[in-house]
Motif scaffolding. Structure first.
Motif, short mmCIF file in Angstrom:
data_model
loop_
_atom_site.label_atom_id
_atom_site.label_comp_id
_atom_site.label_asym_id
_atom_site.label_seq_id
_atom_site.Cartn_x
_atom_site.Cartn_y
_atom_site.Cartn_z
N ARG A 120 0.83 -1.20 0.00
CA ARG A 120 0.00 0.00 0.00
C ARG A 120 0.87 1.25 0.00
O ARG A 120 1.77 1.39 0.83
CB ARG A 120 -0.92 0.02 1.21
CG ARG A 120 -2.06 1.02 1.09
CD ARG A 120 -2.93 1.03 2.33
NE ARG A 120 -2.33 1.79 3.43
CZ ARG A 120 -2.84 1.88 4.65
NH1 ARG A 120 -3.95 1.23 4.93
NH2 ARG A 120 -2.24 2.59 5.59
N VAL A 121 0.58 2.15 -0.92
CA VAL A 121 1.26 3.44 -0.97
C VAL A 121 0.41 4.45 -0.21
O VAL A 121 -0.76 4.66 -0.56
CB VAL A 121 1.46 3.91 -2.43
CG1 VAL A 121 2.12 5.29 -2.44
CG2 VAL A 121 2.30 2.90 -3.20
N ASP A 122 0.97 5.05 0.83
CA ASP A 122 0.21 5.99 1.64
C ASP A 122 0.42 7.42 1.17
O ASP A 122 1.43 7.76 0.53
CB ASP A 122 0.59 5.87 3.11
CG ASP A 122 -0.04 4.66 3.77
OD1 ASP A 122 -0.94 4.05 3.15
OD2 ASP A 122 0.34 4.32 4.90
N VAL A 123 -0.54 8.25 1.51
CA VAL A 123 -0.47 9.67 1.16
C VAL A 123 0.75 10.30 1.84
O VAL A 123 0.96 10.12 3.04
CB VAL A 123 -1.76 10.40 1.63
CG1 VAL A 123 -1.65 11.89 1.37
CG2 VAL A 123 -2.97 9.82 0.92
N GLY A 169 -4.76 -1.73 -1.86
CA GLY A 169 -3.33 -1.83 -2.07
C GLY A 169 -2.96 -1.61 -3.52
O GLY A 169 -1.98 -0.92 -3.84
N ILE A 170 -3.75 -2.21 -4.43
CA ILE A 170 -3.49 -2.06 -5.86
C ILE A 170 -3.77 -0.63 -6.32
O ILE A 170 -2.96 0.00 -7.00
CB ILE A 170 -4.35 -3.06 -6.66
CG1 ILE A 170 -4.02 -4.50 -6.24
CG2 ILE A 170 -4.15 -2.88 -8.16
CD1 ILE A 170 -4.98 -5.55 -6.77
N LEU A 202 -2.13 4.35 -7.77
CA LEU A 202 -2.67 5.45 -8.57
C LEU A 202 -3.19 6.58 -7.68
O LEU A 202 -2.99 7.76 -7.97
CB LEU A 202 -3.80 4.92 -9.47
CG LEU A 202 -3.42 3.83 -10.47
CD1 LEU A 202 -4.67 3.31 -11.17
CD2 LEU A 202 -2.42 4.37 -11.48
N GLN A 203 -3.87 6.20 -6.60
CA GLN A 203 -4.38 7.16 -5.63
C GLN A 203 -3.93 6.70 -4.25
O GLN A 203 -4.46 5.73 -3.71
CB GLN A 203 -5.91 7.23 -5.67
CG GLN A 203 -6.56 7.93 -4.48
CD GLN A 203 -6.14 9.37 -4.35
OE1 GLN A 203 -6.32 10.17 -5.26
NE2 GLN A 203 -5.57 9.74 -3.21
N PRO A 204 -2.91 7.33 -3.66
CA PRO A 204 -2.40 6.90 -2.35
C PRO A 204 -3.50 6.83 -1.29
O PRO A 204 -4.44 7.62 -1.30
CB PRO A 204 -1.37 7.98 -2.01
CG PRO A 204 -0.93 8.51 -3.33
CD PRO A 204 -2.16 8.48 -4.19
N MET A 205 -3.38 5.85 -0.40
CA MET A 205 -4.35 5.63 0.67
C MET A 205 -3.76 6.07 2.01
O MET A 205 -2.70 6.69 2.06
CB MET A 205 -4.75 4.16 0.70
CG MET A 205 -5.53 3.71 -0.53
SD MET A 205 -7.15 4.52 -0.62
CE MET A 205 -7.67 4.08 -2.27
N SER A 206 -4.44 5.75 3.10
CA SER A 206 -3.97 6.16 4.42
C SER A 206 -4.65 5.30 5.48
O SER A 206 -5.62 4.60 5.20
CB SER A 206 -4.28 7.63 4.69
OG SER A 206 -5.67 7.83 4.81
N ASP A 207 -4.14 5.37 6.71
CA ASP A 207 -4.76 4.63 7.82
C ASP A 207 -6.17 5.17 8.10
O ASP A 207 -7.07 4.41 8.44
CB ASP A 207 -3.91 4.76 9.08
CG ASP A 207 -2.62 3.94 8.99
OD1 ASP A 207 -2.60 2.97 8.21
OD2 ASP A 207 -1.64 4.29 9.68
N THR A 208 -6.35 6.48 7.96
CA THR A 208 -7.68 7.06 8.17
C THR A 208 -8.67 6.52 7.15
O THR A 208 -9.81 6.17 7.49
CB THR A 208 -7.62 8.59 8.07
OG1 THR A 208 -6.66 9.09 8.99
CG2 THR A 208 -8.97 9.21 8.37
N ALA A 209 -8.24 6.44 5.89
CA ALA A 209 -9.11 5.90 4.84
C ALA A 209 -9.45 4.45 5.14
O ALA A 209 -10.58 3.99 4.91
CB ALA A 209 -8.42 6.00 3.48
#
Length: 748
Positions: A46-49, A231-232, A236-243
């Motif tokens: 997972r790529v985070d913001v 994760g995938i 393209l759009q970074p995620m986060s723990d809050t999300a």
């Protein structure tokens, strides 16, 4: 009238029919999808913001300059030293000895660097009774909280040796550790508690273990698959723990709801004497259709967050959209297959003390039958009373004030470090959260740049924006200077905001702004709050417009009624307004705050109103679509609109009540967390769902539809060319209806 053939059309009906005929294939495909999604997501990572992308305005510009320059700012810590009774001054021998002991103690831990005495940095308060020892924690700032324990112990040792003084540590690392120790497990406990709470309520609702486990199993598998997809998609759009937390919250709510709608209808048809195949077919064509309409509407509402331009909101919106879509697909595919496989075994594991209640499609809740009888007998009075009550509840929202919550507002007195934070701010206004000016130049050593920096330091204090000391840290090889400016106002957000405006609008243009090629964005806690507020306020209109317009269009296409579409939007807006009013009354004004373990903090956390609007507007459509679909189905069977309204509301009351109780319980769990922002979110969501499922769906909706009569189904002739998405009902659910009135068209 639409579909008059014998063939059942519609996505939900066809999907349910195929799944029931190919049971093992449907279950196998679902399991394979969940496993593949999790596997691929885990492999992709997972790529985070990034922190720089979470911010906006000057705060974003400042973060990008630091990031591009490759500067890794360490976590800064501060030790406050002051007399307990105010009689001791920094010039006293005992005070100096304590300062020396602190400098030596923290330095010998080997965990810190750049230790500075207050006598060298001039960090002694104006009254001479307080001083600050400053230092940086070695290593990565994000993990500094894991390494700060020996330093905290060293400071505690000095405190014991100087009992007449107050010696306390505060900073990013120590706050991180204390927060983690006190509340680190709060979110996990809340998330884990949601499953047993939902299961317990479902056990009461169904009275059977297998039937109760199905909705929970569907919700959990949908969440698991979504985590993999996130994760995938994060590449393209970074995620986060809050999300991730919001996704779990929404996924549990809609996953259980959708399965509950479907399962309840199938059981109802079986209880009415239909064979297993017919019961599944009717459930697929009716509840299945309602799930698809509701799911698409919720997805559209969640997509509204993508218009904020704020990376964290975009991540939350996309994660919520994905989990709703996955839960919706699972509800209309794998669920019919499981029900077909289980058959009567869905009643296994009956709870002995819960008597099974058999219902037919013409029966419903006795309580809501009694309520509806009174509502429909006096619809005008019901509308006036309900709307009046909701407007009264919503009235405080007119004075809503939003703000990023300060540490003391967020945690109150529950953390010892909050008291230290307040003491530092009292002695050194703005010292705990200074503004940071990131100065970038072609040559930071150039005489005109040095002169501008000196002028900025002097004018920042003389303008009244700061009382100093203003510190400058040079990175000559990168041509960057970091200027730390304590803001007058400290934890008073409004005053600190005015000091920030003075720096940005007056001090900077008159000094650094006169040097060509110099960039000097101002960041920090206060600046971040101001920039975030500006960004959020700018996105309110487009987000509201997108959600409302597209929800209106979806309702118009799904029910082919202009009246239903308009009333749906108005009722949902009324529900959201009431939730806003409760939030302001409880958390801004403090009315009844103690009842929910909160306190009036004078403001609503900045991100919450827009977040609540999107979430509530989407989730409230669950109930609305389900109830109106049942009313419309009864209308198509030949009942009058008034009879159809009563039938639709009372027969859906049980499932709507069960779904609402689950949502309220899950959201209320978040209201028990210690952070005020989480309390605000939990209470706001729980209150809105409760209002929506009772006052709106149980009183206002039937009263309004009763008053409108046949005008509920009005569709102007010029709109007849719109796509007809109303054909999902099963043929056996449709009897010969009354002839359409002029200007309206009823489609199936």
């Amino acid at each position: 009238m639409g579909n008059r053939g014998s063939r059942v059309r519609g996505v939900a009906a066809r999907a349910g029919g195929w799944s029931a005929r190919h049971r093992w294939s449907a279950v196998g495909i679902w399991v394979l999808f969940v496993v593949l999604a999790m596997g691929l997501g885990s492999a992709a990572g997972r790529v985070d913001v990034k922190e720089s992308d979470q911010l906006s305005g000057e705060t974003h510009t400042a973060a990008k300059i630091i990031e591009d320059a490759g500067i890794k700012e360490p976590a800064s810590e501060t030790v406050l030293i002051q007399g307990r009774d105010g009689s001791v001054k920094a010039t006293d021998a005992g005070f100096r000895a304590a300062v020396a002991d602190v400098v030596e103690a923290v330095g010998t831990t080997g965990r810190v660097t750049n230790v500075k005495s207050p006598y060298d940095t001039k960090t002694v308060s104006r009254d001479g009774r307080s001083a600050l020892v400053r230092f940086d924690v070695r290593g990565d700032a994000e993990t500094a909280g894991d390494r700060i324990e020996p330093v905290l112990k060293a400071v505690e040792g000095v405190q014991k040796a100087h009992a007449s003084l107050r010696i306390e540590e505060i900073g990013g690392a120590s706050m991180q550790k204390q927060y983690s120790d006190a509340f680190g497990d709060d979110f996990q406990q809340a998330e884990f508690s949601a499953v047993p709470v939902a299961l317990g309520i479902l056990l009461i609702a169904f009275g059977a273990l297998v039937a109760a486990l199905l909705p929970v199993a569907l919700a959990i598998t949908a969440i698991m698959a979504t985590m993999g997809v996130m994760g995938i998609v994060s590449h393209l759009q970074p995620m986060s723990d809050t999300a991730n937390s919001v996704m779990l919250l929404v996924g549990m709510a809609v996953g259980v709801d959708y399965c509950l709608f479907y399962l309840r209808r199938e059981r109802e048809e079986r209880a009415a004497g239909r064979d297993a195949e017919s019961a599944l077919r009717i459930a697929a064509a009716t509840s299945g259709r309602a799930i698809v309409v509701s799911g698409v509407t919720v997805c559209v509402a969640m997509a509204g967050m993508l218009f904020t331009g704020i990376a964290e909101f975009e991540a939350m919106g996309l994660a919520s959209l994905i989990v709703v879509a996955v839960a919706m697909v699972g509800s209309v595919t794998v669920l019919p297959a499981l029900l077909s496989l289980l058959g009567e075994r869905v009643e296994k594991g009956r709870i002995p003390f819960l008597r099974r209640r058999r219902t037919t499609p013409d029966q419903g809740s006795r309580f809501w039958t009694a309520v509806l009888r009174r509502v429909l007998a006096r619809p005008v009075v019901s509308v006036v009373v309900a709307v009046g009550a909701l407007l009264a509840v919503a009235a405080p929202a007119l004075g809503m004030k939003t703000s990023q919550l300060t540490l003391d507002q967020e945690f109150g007195d529950s953390l010892p470090i909050v008291q230290t934070y307040n003491r530092v701010n009292d002695a050194f206004p703005g010292g705990s959260e200074p503004a940071q000016v990131i100065v970038s130049a072609k040559d930071i050593k150039a005489p005109e740049v040095r002169s501008a920096l000196a002028a900025f330091k002097e004018r920042a204090v003389s303008s009244g924006a700061s009382r100093g000391p203003v510190d400058v840290k040079l990175y000559e090889e990168r041509n960057i200077a970091l200027v730390s400016v304590p803001l007058v106002g400290g934890s008073d957000v409004d005053r600190a905001g005015r000091s920030l405006a003075e720096l940005r609008d007056e001090v900077r243009p008159a000094t650094l702004g006169k040097v060509e090629g110099v960039r000097a964005p101002i960041t920090g806690q206060v600046a971040g709050s101001v920039d975030f507020n500006d960004q959020l306020l700018g996105s309110v209109v487009p987000v509201f417009a997108f959600v409302v317009v597209f929800a209106f269009l979806l309702m118009l296409l799904s029910f082919r009624s202009l009246t239903v579409a308009i009333t749906s939007i108005l009722l949902n807006l009324l529900s959201v307004g009431a939730a806003y009013g409760i939030l302001v009354a409880v958390f801004q004004h403090g009315w009844g705050a103690s009842l929910v373990g909160a306190e009036g903090v004078g403001a609503i956390v900045t991100w919450l109103p827009l977040f609540l609007f999107v979430i509530l507007f989407g989730l409230s459509m669950d109930y609305h679509v389900f109830v109106v679909s049942r009313i419309r189905e009864a209308r198509l069977r030949g009942r009058s609109t008034k009879d159809a309204v009563q039938h639709g509301v009372v027969t859906t009351a049980g499932v709507v009540t069960s779904a609402a109780v689950i949502m309220v319980a899950v959201f209320a769990i978040f209201g028990t967390l210690s952070m005020q922002s989480m309390k605000q979110m939990g209470v706001g969501l729980a209150a809105a769902v409760l209002i929506d499922a009772t006052v709106i769906r149980g009183v206002l909706l039937p009263a309004v539809m009763s008053l409108l009569g046949e005008r509920n189904w009005y569709l102007p002739r010029w709109l007849h060319r719109l796509p007809d998405l109303t054909h999902d009902e099963s043929p056996e659910a449709v009897a010969a209806p009354p002839a359409p009135r002029r200007g309206e068209r009823l489609g199936v």
